[in-house]
Design a protein around this motif. Structure first.
Motif, PDB file in Angstrom:
ATOM      1  N   ARG A  12       0.850  -1.193   0.000  1.00 43.70           N
ATOM      2  CA  ARG A  12       0.000   0.000   0.000  1.00 43.70           C
ATOM      3  C   ARG A  12       0.893   1.253   0.000  1.00 43.70           C
ATOM      4  O   ARG A  12       1.010   1.938  -0.993  1.00 43.70           O
ATOM      5  CB  ARG A  12      -0.963  -0.044   1.201  1.00 43.70           C
ATOM      6  CG  ARG A  12      -2.158   0.859   1.031  1.00 43.70           C
ATOM      7  CD  ARG A  12      -1.888   2.263   1.482  1.00 43.70           C
ATOM      8  NE  ARG A  12      -1.539   2.338   2.901  1.00 43.70           N
ATOM      9  CZ  ARG A  12      -1.071   3.435   3.460  1.00 43.70           C
ATOM     10  NH1 ARG A  12      -0.892   4.538   2.762  1.00 43.70           N
ATOM     11  NH2 ARG A  12      -0.737   3.445   4.743  1.00 43.70           N
ATOM     12  N   ASP A  13       1.584   1.502   1.115  1.00 44.19           N
ATOM     13  CA  ASP A  13       2.442   2.694   1.181  1.00 44.19           C
ATOM     14  C   ASP A  13       3.616   2.552   0.214  1.00 44.19           C
ATOM     15  O   ASP A  13       4.013   3.508  -0.461  1.00 44.19           O
ATOM     16  CB  ASP A  13       2.977   2.870   2.611  1.00 44.19           C
ATOM     17  CG  ASP A  13       3.009   4.324   3.052  1.00 44.19           C
ATOM     18  OD1 ASP A  13       3.435   5.171   2.245  1.00 44.19           O
ATOM     19  OD2 ASP A  13       2.628   4.616   4.191  1.00 44.19           O
ATOM     20  N   HIS A 202       2.439   3.956  12.764  1.00 45.14           N
ATOM     21  CA  HIS A 202       2.720   4.133  11.334  1.00 45.14           C
ATOM     22  C   HIS A 202       3.689   5.306  11.213  1.00 45.14           C
ATOM     23  O   HIS A 202       3.303   6.465  11.276  1.00 45.14           O
ATOM     24  CB  HIS A 202       1.419   4.414  10.576  1.00 45.14           C
ATOM     25  CG  HIS A 202       1.623   4.534   9.099  1.00 45.14           C
ATOM     26  ND1 HIS A 202       1.556   3.449   8.257  1.00 45.14           N
ATOM     27  CD2 HIS A 202       1.924   5.592   8.307  1.00 45.14           C
ATOM     28  CE1 HIS A 202       1.799   3.842   7.006  1.00 45.14           C
ATOM     29  NE2 HIS A 202       2.023   5.143   7.010  1.00 45.14           N
ATOM     30  N   HIS A 204       7.073   7.445   9.546  1.00 43.00           N
ATOM     31  CA  HIS A 204       7.840   7.773   8.334  1.00 43.00           C
ATOM     32  C   HIS A 204       9.205   8.340   8.695  1.00 43.00           C
ATOM     33  O   HIS A 204       9.419   8.844   9.793  1.00 43.00           O
ATOM     34  CB  HIS A 204       7.046   8.752   7.466  1.00 43.00           C
ATOM     35  CG  HIS A 204       6.034   8.055   6.608  1.00 43.00           C
ATOM     36  ND1 HIS A 204       6.307   7.612   5.341  1.00 43.00           N
ATOM     37  CD2 HIS A 204       4.752   7.695   6.857  1.00 43.00           C
ATOM     38  CE1 HIS A 204       5.235   7.020   4.833  1.00 43.00           C
ATOM     39  NE2 HIS A 204       4.273   7.049   5.727  1.00 43.00           N
ATOM     40  N   ASN A 243       9.241   4.325   5.079  1.00 44.05           N
ATOM     41  CA  ASN A 243       8.616   3.863   6.322  1.00 44.05           C
ATOM     42  C   ASN A 243       9.640   3.092   7.158  1.00 44.05           C
ATOM     43  O   ASN A 243      10.793   2.972   6.769  1.00 44.05           O
ATOM     44  CB  ASN A 243       7.447   2.922   5.995  1.00 44.05           C
ATOM     45  CG  ASN A 243       6.325   3.609   5.258  1.00 44.05           C
ATOM     46  OD1 ASN A 243       6.515   4.138   4.169  1.00 44.05           O
ATOM     47  ND2 ASN A 243       5.140   3.612   5.834  1.00 44.05           N
TER      48      ASN A 243
HETATM   49 ZN   LIG Z   1       2.340   6.294   5.261  1.00 44.99          ZN
END
Ligand SMILES: [Zn+2]
Length: 413
Positions: A12-13, A202, A204, A243
């Protein structure tokens, strides 16, 4: 004691990252490897995006066949009822979702341009959660996008509303990588205590702290009495600076000072698959693993300077925190330096049979071999690079599933 689970968001990311992407077959292989390494859930794609539909359905089929088991496959959608409706129309058997909506004042003013109030955000989210339960979801994470720039009291209110509507987890998104380990520890502990739901981290890497923040957030969550779900990606590939890297997170949780043994991973994690998954992602994304990448970088176990080389030869523990064997490294790699036959979109049956013979696959009939070759050609059309052994084996084993992954005609739904 609560535990740490891994929720990988590469599909996804990782794939929504600028300049990067994966074919549907490559995304499927990533799910297979994530299952092998012991990731709890793969955020496997976007159920409202038309070109994902066949891929998502095919992967759910693989889960039902027991090929993708015990990993959970979770979709990512916006936390609005309309997205929930589209999701279950396109992928009716999807069981796990994360529903995302922005919660910070910056986003409410800067993105929604003041068209939504704080209460509207909560109303949208709870309506979406209710709709997803009604449609047959089995687990629902609720994502607070830009949580690290959101007022804590409002975040608690948002989380409590999600809990009231039976959400399974709250995802704390440090969308811009703004947190540091000290701030995220405090916030995640407060959320775990005051909301009483498991919290996802989540994180970054815009300030270079994605892994450190994930650990600190997980510690805060566990100290607050809840399970933590660290969001990772393979090789750290993700929006902008990326990430939290999957392998580094596993190493950090299991090896770092005062963490190992206290804050444990839930489920069975098999670090020996680290090398394989990292090398596959390197090839599939076509992004080299940095030489100094923890665990899987070319220099992660290399020593040259006199004192270090001498020390590590006397006792590896002098200069290595963990052994390369643990990560599945150490086997020699066979590289052909002479004649090579690869499988691609213009391959013929003779060359293809040679390639498959090398990986010890034989076919019952010529028709069967031709059918698989046809699929391999299509896979190459989509990925533009020779297929790796595991992809060839996958297509030979599951030709019907491969056919679905390689079909890209839009569905009329
Ligand atoms: Zn993200």
């Amino acid at each position: 004691m609560p535990k740490i689970y891994l929720l990988d968001v590469t599909n996804r990311d990782g794939v929504q990252t600028a300049r990067l992407g994966l074919s549907k077959l490559e995304k499927t292989m990533a799910n297979i490897y994530l299952n092998e390494i012991g990731v709890f859930q793969s955020e496997f794609g976007f159920p409202t995006t038309k070109h994902e539909t066949r891929y998502l359905r095919a992967n759910i089929e693989l889960a039902e066949m027991g090929v993708l088991k015990p990993i959970r496959l979770g979709g990512w959608i916006r936390a609005i009822a309309e997205d929930v409706e589209t999701t279950f129309k396109r992928v009716p058997t999807i069981k796990h979702l994360n529903l995302s909506i922005s919660t910070s004042d910056q986003m409410i003013m800067g993105k929604f341009q003041g068209k939504k109030t704080h209460q509207d955000i909560i109303n949208d989210m709870t309506a979406a959660v209710d709709a997803a339960w009604a449609a047959g979801a089995e687990s629902l994470g609720v994502n607070a996008e830009d949580a690290s720039r959101t007022d804590l009291d409002y975040l608690v209110e948002f989380g409590l509303a999600a809990k009231e509507h039976k959400a399974t987890r709250l995802r704390y998104c440090d969308t811009l990588g703004y947190d540091n380990p000290f701030t995220i520890y405090k916030t995640n502990k407060a959320l775990a205590e005051r909301v009483g739901l498991p919290i996802e981290q989540h994180c970054h890497g815009d300030l270079g702290m994605a892994v450190a923040n994930s650990l600190a957030g997980a510690k805060g969550t566990i100290d607050g009495g809840q399970d933590a779900y660290i969001n990772t990606t393979i090789n750290g590939i993700g929006e902008r600076a990326g990430n939290a890297d999957l392998v580094t997170v596993i190493l950090a949780v299991t090896k770092s000072k005062d963490f190992a043994g206290k804050y444990q991973l839930g489920g069975k994690v098999d670090l020996s698959k680290a090398w394989k998954i990292a090398k596959f992602a390197e090839y599939a994304f076509d992004v080299p693993i940095p030489i100094n990448q923890p665990g899987v970088g070319a220099n992660a176990f290399a020593h040259e300077s006199g004192i270090h080389a001498d020390g590590v030869l006397k006792d590896p523990e002098n200069y290595e925190l963990y052994g390369f064997e643990e990560l599945g490294r150490g086997d020699p790699i066979k590289v052909d330096t002479g004649r090579e036959i690869t499988a691609g979109q213009y391959s013929g049956i003779s060359g293809f049979s040679h390639v498959m013979g090398q990986i010890e696959v034989s076919f019952d009939s010529k028709e069967k071999a031709n059918e698989v070759l046809e699929l391999v050609r299509y896979a190459n059309v989509l990925s533009h690079k020779p297929l790796v052994e595991d992809e060839l084996l996958f297509i030979a084993r599951y030709p019907e599933i491969a056919k679905k992954l390689l079909t890209s005609t839009p569905l009329e739904i």
